[in-house]
Design an enzyme around this catalytic site. Structure first.
Site, short mmCIF file in Angstrom:
data_model
loop_
_atom_site.label_atom_id
_atom_site.label_comp_id
_atom_site.label_asym_id
_atom_site.label_seq_id
_atom_site.Cartn_x
_atom_site.Cartn_y
_atom_site.Cartn_z
N THR A 189 30.44 124.12 26.22
CA THR A 189 31.62 124.45 27.05
C THR A 189 32.29 123.20 27.60
OG1 THR A 189 30.17 124.68 28.97
CG2 THR A 189 30.74 126.71 27.79
N ARG A 244 29.38 129.44 30.89
CA ARG A 244 30.74 129.79 31.34
C ARG A 244 31.48 130.55 30.23
NH1 ARG A 244 32.18 123.86 33.53
NH2 ARG A 244 30.68 123.34 31.91
N ASP A 287 21.78 131.28 29.71
CA ASP A 287 21.20 130.11 30.38
C ASP A 287 19.96 129.68 29.60
OD1 ASP A 287 19.87 128.39 32.17
OD2 ASP A 287 20.71 129.43 33.91
N TYR A 323 15.54 112.59 36.01
CA TYR A 323 16.42 112.64 34.82
C TYR A 323 15.82 111.77 33.71
CZ TYR A 323 20.38 112.30 31.68
OH TYR A 323 21.18 112.34 30.55
N LYS A 332 14.50 112.81 29.91
CA LYS A 332 15.00 112.25 28.65
C LYS A 332 13.91 111.48 27.91
CE LYS A 332 19.09 114.07 28.58
NZ LYS A 332 19.53 114.99 27.52
N PRO A 373 22.88 108.30 23.94
CA PRO A 373 24.06 107.57 24.44
C PRO A 373 23.82 106.90 25.79
CG PRO A 373 24.52 109.95 24.08
CD PRO A 373 23.04 109.76 24.11
N GLU A 419 31.84 115.87 31.97
CA GLU A 419 31.63 116.43 33.31
C GLU A 419 30.27 116.01 33.88
OE1 GLU A 419 32.36 120.67 33.16
OE2 GLU A 419 34.34 120.36 32.30
N PHE A 420 29.55 115.18 33.11
CA PHE A 420 28.18 114.78 33.46
C PHE A 420 28.05 114.24 34.90
CE2 PHE A 420 24.92 111.42 33.55
CZ PHE A 420 23.81 112.08 33.09
P1 NDP Z 1 28.76 118.07 30.50
O1 NDP Z 1 28.38 118.39 31.90
O2 NDP Z 1 30.18 117.77 30.19
O3 NDP Z 1 28.22 119.21 29.51
C1 NDP Z 1 26.96 119.80 29.67
C2 NDP Z 1 26.88 121.06 28.87
O4 NDP Z 1 25.56 121.61 29.01
C3 NDP Z 1 27.86 122.12 29.33
O5 NDP Z 1 28.42 122.77 28.21
C4 NDP Z 1 26.99 123.10 30.12
O6 NDP Z 1 27.49 124.42 29.98
C5 NDP Z 1 25.67 122.98 29.37
N1 NDP Z 1 24.55 123.41 30.19
C6 NDP Z 1 24.05 122.80 31.31
N2 NDP Z 1 23.06 123.53 31.84
C7 NDP Z 1 22.91 124.62 31.04
C8 NDP Z 1 22.07 125.76 31.07
N3 NDP Z 1 21.15 125.92 32.03
N4 NDP Z 1 22.20 126.68 30.10
C9 NDP Z 1 23.12 126.53 29.13
N5 NDP Z 1 23.95 125.48 29.03
C10 NDP Z 1 23.85 124.54 29.99
O7 NDP Z 1 27.85 116.80 30.11
P2 NDP Z 1 27.65 115.99 28.74
O8 NDP Z 1 28.49 116.52 27.67
O9 NDP Z 1 27.76 114.56 29.07
O10 NDP Z 1 26.12 116.30 28.49
C11 NDP Z 1 25.61 116.80 27.27
C12 NDP Z 1 24.26 116.17 27.00
O11 NDP Z 1 24.43 114.75 26.85
C13 NDP Z 1 23.24 116.34 28.13
O12 NDP Z 1 21.98 116.63 27.54
C14 NDP Z 1 23.21 114.96 28.80
O13 NDP Z 1 21.99 114.69 29.42
C15 NDP Z 1 23.44 114.07 27.60
N6 NDP Z 1 23.91 112.72 27.89
C16 NDP Z 1 25.10 112.51 28.56
C17 NDP Z 1 25.52 111.22 28.81
C18 NDP Z 1 26.76 110.93 29.59
O14 NDP Z 1 26.91 109.77 30.05
N7 NDP Z 1 27.67 111.87 29.75
C19 NDP Z 1 24.76 110.07 28.31
C20 NDP Z 1 23.54 110.40 27.63
C21 NDP Z 1 23.16 111.68 27.40
P3 NDP Z 1 27.62 125.50 31.17
O15 NDP Z 1 27.81 124.75 32.45
O16 NDP Z 1 28.80 126.33 30.76
O17 NDP Z 1 26.35 126.26 31.11
C1 8X3 Z 2 23.23 109.60 30.77
C2 8X3 Z 2 23.36 108.12 30.85
O1 8X3 Z 2 22.80 106.06 32.21
O2 8X3 Z 2 23.55 108.04 33.44
O3 8X3 Z 2 22.08 109.97 30.11
O4 8X3 Z 2 21.37 107.96 32.48
S1 8X3 Z 2 22.73 107.53 32.32
#
Ligand code: NDP
Ligand code: 8X3
Length: 247
Positions: A10, A34, A58, A148, A152, A178, A184-185
């Site tokens: 999403t 969502r 979820d 966190y 990971k 990454p 939205e992280f």
């Molecule tokens: P976003 O917050 O943009 O996206 C996270 C996604 O995960 C959303 O679609 C959310 O959907 C879904 N999600 C979270 N919790 C649940 C749940 N309980 N059940 C189902 N779906 C869930 O973040 P990113 O795109 O950045 O994150 C994606 C992945 O990348 C994660 O695993 C993150 O740890 C990893 N990552 C991100 C980095 C960054 O800097 N952004 C770097 C390294 C890794 P919804 O809320 O609709 O459920």
């Molecule tokens: C997301 C990157 O550096 O915030 O996994 O942990 S960091």
């Protein structure tokens, strides 16, 4: 028809990956909590000529994983992406609710999904490909990030073990790890504080969800005899968790 399941589509990396992989003769199965977002993204996927199935649940719930994923049977590709960071605190001040959310989603959720999907892949006997989204935090623990980073590290260990477990079934396992990606992280990590989230990326050009989606597309396009075990991607001015040059 190639069937690709992407959890957490999403937003961010999952959304970008779903759109990148949406091509004719493909069914993209997207998940997230969502419902409205899932419908919007489904329309974009269909506009690219792919079929789309949305599953709103979820990943922390074992029962919901079973209810929504078992009826799928075999898929060709699973991208285990759903995940989050919650909070950025020293260990003595961290919120146990945040810790539960991270461990339940990033580790247990990934395992629940993988248990169902890998078993359907093995049973069908036609191989498959699983890509887990790890992080540089999976090998580099940093201050304020104990849980966190631990989650990971778990994804990193699970990825390596499951690669061995699934060798005999011809199932490829890869991990993408990454550094900073603007999605939205950080907003989620800081519980909706957009200003604080924006500061994470100030003075640099971060990676985008599309950058990660391109890497996943490349991993999936490797010839049958080759597996991309791991891809580590960072913005050019980042050299690790502690090294970011902001000019
Ligand atoms: P976003 O917050 O943009 O996206 C996270 C996604 O995960 C959303 O679609 C959310 O959907 C879904 N999600 C979270 N919790 C649940 C749940 N309980 N059940 C189902 N779906 C869930 O973040 P990113 O795109 O950045 O994150 C994606 C992945 O990348 C994660 O695993 C993150 O740890 C990893 N990552 C991100 C980095 C960054 O800097 N952004 C770097 C390294 C890794 P919804 O809320 O609709 O459920
Ligand atoms: C997301 C990157 O550096 O915030 O996994 O942990 S960091």
């Amino acid at each position: 028809m190639k069937r690709i399941l992407i959890t957490g589509a999403t937003s961010g990396i999952g959304r970008a990956t779903a759109l990148k992989l949406a091509k004719p003769q493909t069914q993209i199965i997207i998940t997230g909590r969502r419902a409205e977002r899932l419908q919007e993204i489904a329309a974009e996927i269909q506009a690219r000529g792919a079929e789309c199935l949305t599953l709103c649940f979820d990943v922390r719930s074992k029962n919901e994983c079973r209810q929504y994923l078992e009826p799928l049977g075999r898929v060709d590709v699973l991208v285990n992406n759903a995940g989050l960071a919650a909070g950025l605190e020293h260990i003595d001040k961290g919120s146990t609710a945040d810790w539960d959310a991270m461990i339940d989603t990033n580790v247990k959720g990934l395992l629940y999904v993988t248990r169902i999907i890998s078993s359907a892949m093995v049973e069908a006997g036609q191989g498959g490909h699983i890509i887990n989204i790890g992080s540089i935090a999976g090998t580099e623990p940093y201050e304020n990030g104990a849980v966190y980073c631990a989650s990971k590290h778990a994804v990193h260990a699970i990825s390596q073990s499951m690669r061995a477990d699934l060798l005999s079934a011809g199932i490829k396992v890869g991990e993408v790890r990454p550094g900073m990606v603007e999605t939205e992280f950080s907003e989620v990590r800081f519980h909706g504080d957009k200003e604080r989230a924006a500061k994470v990326y100030s003075g640099i050009t971060p990676l985008t969800g599309e950058d990660i989606a391109n890497a996943i597309d490349w991993m999936l396009s490797a010839p049958a005899h080759m597996n991309v075990n791991e891809v580590v991607l960072m913005p050019t001015p980042q050299a690790g968790s502690y090294y970011t040059y902001r000019g």
